[in-house]
Design a protein around this motif. Sequence first.
Motif, PDB file in Angstrom:
ATOM      1  N   ARG A  66       4.044  -0.338   3.421  1.00 30.44           N
ATOM      2  CA  ARG A  66       2.945   0.510   3.650  1.00 30.44           C
ATOM      3  C   ARG A  66       3.679   2.004   3.757  1.00 30.44           C
ATOM      4  NH1 ARG A  66       1.839  -2.778   7.858  1.00 30.44           N
ATOM      5  NH2 ARG A  66       2.384  -1.765   9.952  1.00 30.44           N
ATOM      6  N   GLN A  67       2.786   2.760   3.430  1.00 32.70           N
ATOM      7  CA  GLN A  67       3.137   4.389   3.912  1.00 32.70           C
ATOM      8  C   GLN A  67       2.352   5.124   5.047  1.00 32.70           C
ATOM      9  OE1 GLN A  67       2.902   7.385   0.829  1.00 32.70           O
ATOM     10  NE2 GLN A  67       3.924   8.949   1.986  1.00 32.70           N
ATOM     11  N   ARG A  68       2.920   5.216   6.174  1.00 38.19           N
ATOM     12  CA  ARG A  68       2.249   5.885   7.114  1.00 38.19           C
ATOM     13  C   ARG A  68       3.123   7.333   7.515  1.00 38.19           C
ATOM     14  NH1 ARG A  68      -0.552   2.791   6.080  1.00 38.19           N
ATOM     15  NH2 ARG A  68      -1.620   1.045   7.162  1.00 38.19           N
ATOM     16  N   GLY A  69       2.052   8.284   7.180  1.00 37.66           N
ATOM     17  CA  GLY A  69       2.857   9.698   7.213  1.00 37.66           C
ATOM     18  C   GLY A  69       4.114   9.880   6.547  1.00 37.66           C
TER      19      GLY A  69
ATOM     20  N   ASP B 266       3.602  -6.896   4.946  1.00 37.93           N
ATOM     21  CA  ASP B 266       3.106  -5.391   4.660  1.00 37.93           C
ATOM     22  C   ASP B 266       4.172  -4.453   4.282  1.00 37.93           C
ATOM     23  OD1 ASP B 266       0.228  -6.321   5.173  1.00 37.93           O
ATOM     24  OD2 ASP B 266       0.950  -6.548   7.115  1.00 37.93           O
TER      25      ASP B 266
ATOM     26  N   GLU C  17       6.960   1.748   5.980  1.00 35.65           N
ATOM     27  CA  GLU C  17       6.894   0.781   7.108  1.00 35.65           C
ATOM     28  C   GLU C  17       7.025  -0.681   6.274  1.00 35.65           C
ATOM     29  OE1 GLU C  17       4.660   3.091  10.568  1.00 35.65           O
ATOM     30  OE2 GLU C  17       3.861   1.305   9.610  1.00 35.65           O
TER      31      GLU C  17
ATOM     32  N   ASP D  81       0.749  -1.275   0.176  1.00 33.61           N
ATOM     33  CA  ASP D  81       0.068   0.055   0.180  1.00 33.61           C
ATOM     34  C   ASP D  81       1.075   1.411  -0.115  1.00 33.61           C
ATOM     35  OD1 ASP D  81      -1.992   1.831   0.114  1.00 33.61           O
ATOM     36  OD2 ASP D  81      -2.713   1.536   2.373  1.00 33.61           O
TER      37      ASP D  81
ATOM     38  N   ARG E   9      11.013   0.800  10.111  1.00 30.77           N
ATOM     39  CA  ARG E   9      10.314   2.334   9.800  1.00 30.77           C
ATOM     40  C   ARG E   9      11.405   3.161   9.392  1.00 30.77           C
ATOM     41  NH1 ARG E   9       8.375   5.437  13.264  1.00 30.77           N
ATOM     42  NH2 ARG E   9       6.305   5.826  12.231  1.00 30.77           N
TER      43      ARG E   9
ATOM     44  N   HIS F 220       6.755   8.205   6.647  1.00 28.14           N
ATOM     45  CA  HIS F 220       7.554   7.125   6.836  1.00 28.14           C
ATOM     46  C   HIS F 220       6.980   5.901   6.030  1.00 28.14           C
ATOM     47  CE1 HIS F 220       8.629   9.196  10.524  1.00 28.14           C
ATOM     48  NE2 HIS F 220       9.726   8.488  10.626  1.00 28.14           N
TER      49      HIS F 220
ATOM     50  N   GLU G  54       6.685  -4.581   7.675  1.00 30.08           N
ATOM     51  CA  GLU G  54       6.240  -5.285   8.403  1.00 30.08           C
ATOM     52  C   GLU G  54       6.127  -6.822   8.079  1.00 30.08           C
ATOM     53  OE1 GLU G  54       2.677  -5.874  12.111  1.00 30.08           O
ATOM     54  OE2 GLU G  54       2.467  -4.364  10.498  1.00 30.08           O
TER      55      GLU G  54
END
Length: 626
Positions: A558-561, A556, A565, A517, A614, A563, A567
């Motif tokens: 993914r982009q969080r803000g 996983d 990530e 994602d 991260r 960062h 996992e």
Amino acid sequence: MAALALAAGGGPAEAAVVEFRRMQTHAPSVALPSDDGAGTSAWTDTALPAAVAPHGETPAAPRWYRGDFDWAPEGGPPSPWAVYLPFLYQGGQVWINGAFAGGVPEDTPALRVRWERPHLVPVPAGLLRPGRNRLAIRVGAGPAQTAQHFPQVSIGPVAELQPRADRRTFWVRTMPQVTVVVCLLVAGFVLFIYAHRRSEVLYGLFGLASALWGVRTLTFVLERMPVEDWQRWRIAYLGATGGFVIVLALFAMRLAGLRRPVLDRVLLAYGVLGPLWLWGAGADGEAAVNRLWTAGLIPVGMAILGLSGWTLWRQRTVAAAVMPLALATAVLAGMHDYLVAWNAEALALFLPRWWVGQRIFLLHYGADLVLIAMGGLLTVRFIEALTSLESVNARLAELNETLESRVAQRERHLAENFERMAELERDRAAAQERQLIMREIHDGLGSRLFTSLLRVERGDMDGAQIAGALRDCIADMRLALEVLSPDDDFQAALGNFLFRWQTQMLEAQVMPRWSIDVPEDVLRLSRQAALQLLRIAQEALTNVLKHAGAKNVRIDLRQRGGHLELEVSDDGHGAQPAGQGAGRGLANMRARAGQLGGTLELRSGDGGTRVLLRLPLAPPGDRDLP
């Protein structure tokens, strides 16, 4: 001067023209004098031109002049005759042999006249008789304190007198009209320039001088005026006359580079003194104002002439000589006109009496020369400014061309430098790639092979372990080759990575789940960042296969803000205790995360193991960097 002399009738007289150089004058009277010779004692002989001085405040009464001449008719129809009067300021009447022949309008209670033009009064047919004839001329009443002037009269054929009248009309009537129009047009044009260029004071003074002289010259154009407007007109006339001289002085001072504010104010004050004096004294004070205040303008004119001469001596140029010559002409013309108006006998000491008697005023011709000189000087200054500007523009063009040539040369040098820098950058990048590959081979594949070789030599590895070590080396080599390939496509490398590990997971009866994602632009990682990220993922998945005993694993990305990530989580029995081999893998993962500026978290328990990486994302413009 020659043209004016001809206009004044100073040339040889025509054979058939009778010139009256002397006539008899009658004491002031409004009655028609008898033509039969009665009352001869009342007539006195006088030379022409004649002037009757004013008597105090009493207006000059009408006056008669008469003279006899002979007329002999020739064969055939007689040619038409006329009486030629070079001037008749107050108007009057012309009588031939006791009969009215014609006249020039005189003052009335409602109308004031001042005729500057010459008059050619036709003699009606039948009034002349063979032999002796008598010409009588009545001069109209003049204003108070004003001398009554009477010219030298001529009578003769119209064909011979008409050219003389036309010449004088041109100089005393047509030329002033042309002067008025030209001066006002030039004033409007120049003052328009000054209104938009206030720093050009000389242009403003020249425009103002042209306007004032145009108004002043109207005195030769306006010959009839309502009585109630006469006083206002004389005030305007005096203001224009004095204003012209004062503005001329200011122009000469500016041209010489003199700045005397006090003197400027004194000149301006004297310029308005005359009009204010006449306004306060009324019509009865006009003669005194004209005689005294106008005389004060002559020293101002002499000072202007001296200042222009000083400017010529200092500059010593042809252009500087134009103004003094024109001013000298104007000053002499002004002195001439003043003596014509107030002391003709003094002027007759220097000039022929016949010229003095014609009463031709020269100042407006001299002022025209001054205005032409002023305009010529400003034109020369304008041309010099344009020439200087063109020279500056040519120099600027030359400098611009030189600058463009230098810029082009510098651009070529910069392009060459950029090309060399690009080549050096390519060489540096290639060297970095080589170093990176060498380091990866040394730290990854080389280390694994060297370690496996030592164990094989000691006999610590069986065939299955050797096969597993070789399989890990091949996977590690594939990963490095895919990530460090020239295509620099992390998405393709990620896809190949997931495909290989899915196969291995399924062979080991572990069900993988993948979730990505991340926007496409975020996946544009540098090679070093991509390699380290996939090595961390590879280490985590290796631990799942070797130590977790898991049935399912989930990956996983993914982009969080700000960062990115990664996992990796499984449902196994948790990580090995420290000292059983998993510690070095975890330490390697933490070290790789630290190289990327990120963090690595490990959570392990009965429910499985969760590894969370991260990494900080670079700004949008630098997304090729971690």
